[in-house]
Design an enzyme around this catalytic site. Sequence first.
Site, PDB file in Angstrom:
ATOM      1  N   GLY A   1      17.181  -2.999  -0.104  1.00 60.12           N
ATOM      2  CA  GLY A   1      15.906  -2.818   0.590  1.00 60.12           C
ATOM      3  C   GLY A   1      14.817  -2.329  -0.347  1.00 60.12           C
TER       4      GLY A   1
ATOM      5  CG  LEU B   1      13.089  -6.182   0.468  1.00 60.52           C
ATOM      6  CD1 LEU B   1      13.039  -7.324   1.486  1.00 60.52           C
ATOM      7  CD2 LEU B   1      14.296  -6.341  -0.444  1.00 60.52           C
TER       8      LEU B   1
ATOM      9  CG  HIS C   1      13.987  -7.187  -3.970  1.00 57.80           C
ATOM     10  ND1 HIS C   1      13.353  -5.966  -3.983  1.00 57.80           N
ATOM     11  CD2 HIS C   1      15.294  -6.935  -4.266  1.00 57.80           C
ATOM     12  CE1 HIS C   1      14.224  -5.022  -4.285  1.00 57.80           C
ATOM     13  NE2 HIS C   1      15.405  -5.581  -4.462  1.00 57.80           N
TER      14      HIS C   1
ATOM     15  CB  SER D   1      12.205  -1.491 -11.056  1.00 61.06           C
ATOM     16  OG  SER D   1      12.912  -0.389 -10.553  1.00 61.06           O
ATOM     17  CB  SER D   2      12.524  -0.087  -5.642  1.00 55.91           C
ATOM     18  OG  SER D   2      13.744  -0.623  -6.000  1.00 55.91           O
TER      19      SER D   2
END
Length: 311
Positions: free
Chosen positions: A59, A61, A65, A213-214
């Site tokens: 998640g 996202l 992603h 990246s998250s």
Amino acid sequence: MVLFFPYRFTPSKKGCLFIRPKGCNGFYMKTIRKVSHLKEELNRHRKDGKTIGFVPTMGALHPGHMSLLGTAKAENDLLVCSIFVNPIQFNEEGDLDAYPRPLEQDQRLLLEQGCHILFLPGEGEMYPDKPRERYDFGRLDKVMEGEYRPGHFNGVAIVVHRLLKMVAPHRAYFGEKDFQQLQVINKLVEMTGLGTRIVAVPTSREADGLARSSRNARLTPEQRKAAPLIYKVLKEAKDRYLGFTNPKQLEKWATEVISSNVHLRPQYVRVVDINSLEKIEQWTDNERCILCVAVFAGDVRLIDNMRLFNK
Ligand code: PAF
């Protein structure tokens, strides 16, 4: 549940949730929580001869992603995404607790991306009992990330193995940013004989080169400004690696340049064989080498890599 305009959420008899964008007739995304429902649904599509593309995620996202989802969507009839924040791949409990879980936003992004099925299992569904599998990847999961995050890849392998068995997709998509993870998953599929093809998707980058990246969202403005130096160094290393006497010299140079920025602290900088991930001592040892780095910006850990040869 918060309802997002302009989407309509319709609960089904079977406990799946259908999400339909207003004005978009005929397209629904199903959110499925139970493995039995997922299998039933996917078997129907398989019987119709549809190919299934799968993107497992935790998640939160972001455009990285979206690039995995876009590739999967283009190559398959049915796009399945999973969101499961896998507790057994975290090394620190604080990290797990702090992990962002913006579910409604993720559902909206998935719908916009044309995802057909979101698999959203709870912990009880993924791990009805304490997971005890142990995988032997040799040294593949011991070097680099494995040195600093013991047990991490075993946790990744457990969840990916279970998800691949549940979804049984034709293809599953993973980003090259997590290069070691990609190689561990390739090995997992080879060892277990799963029939899924693993597709590696090139790293998605911001305009200034920072790998998406998250974790980037947690960088302070100063750290965010400093972080593209990592890509700059990787690119320069690719352009002139043969100008260094040996890989060690290149690693030393890259470490020094990255450390010269007060906001960045390299944890490791390694030139390794692209398949075994073992250190390369001389350029002649192997022509297929990759430079992998892990760098702290404050307490945010960023990883990135660059092949030093042309594909
Ligand atoms: O890369 C990730 O997001 C995770 O490690 C994965 C593959 C979804 C397993 O939890």
